[in-house]
Write a protein that holds these residues in place. Sequence first.
Motif: not given
Length: 196
Positions: A177-183
Amino acid sequence: MGRIVVVNFTSIDGVIQAPLFADEDREGGFDHGGWVPPYSDDTVNAFMQKATVDAAGMLLGRRSYEILRDAWAPADDAEPAIAAMNRMPKYVVSSAPVDLTWRNSHQVGGDLRSVVTELKDRTEGDLVVFGAGTLIRGLAEHDLVDEYRLLIFPIVLGAGKRMFDDRGRLARFRLTDSVVAASGVVILTYTRDGSA
């Protein structure tokens, strides 16, 4: 059977020391404590809450236990992650005495491989490791980690305690899994590759 899941905040240069508070851990003269909050957003907070609430227990080193105990044991149980931490078993790996005042805490010691194997055998679900650089290095050295969930923050700290040293073993993981946060925080989940 349980799994050992490392959930950790890390800088781009691999530092894990004192992520939440300025005075959390000044060992070695570290003066950049509290580098996570400026980047915490809804995505980061939701990820950490889920990782905590879904855990069957925590596996902690003595210093990480003391930091978390002092910060969260007296906090309001109305927050789901705090309620989860307070209710779940907390296993503290230490050969030195530990003040186990946080409810449902247990000190474990002895051979790390044997202790962790026994805990995994009697646990259904994830035993989560937060922080705990020394413990993580020991787990890596004995090839005991089933999953890494790493939150990589867009900051270079230049100095401080790091998650790994050169005593680990070869262990293969796959990105699940991979997620890029807005921060700008990148959240990567690496699960043990069964073919290794």
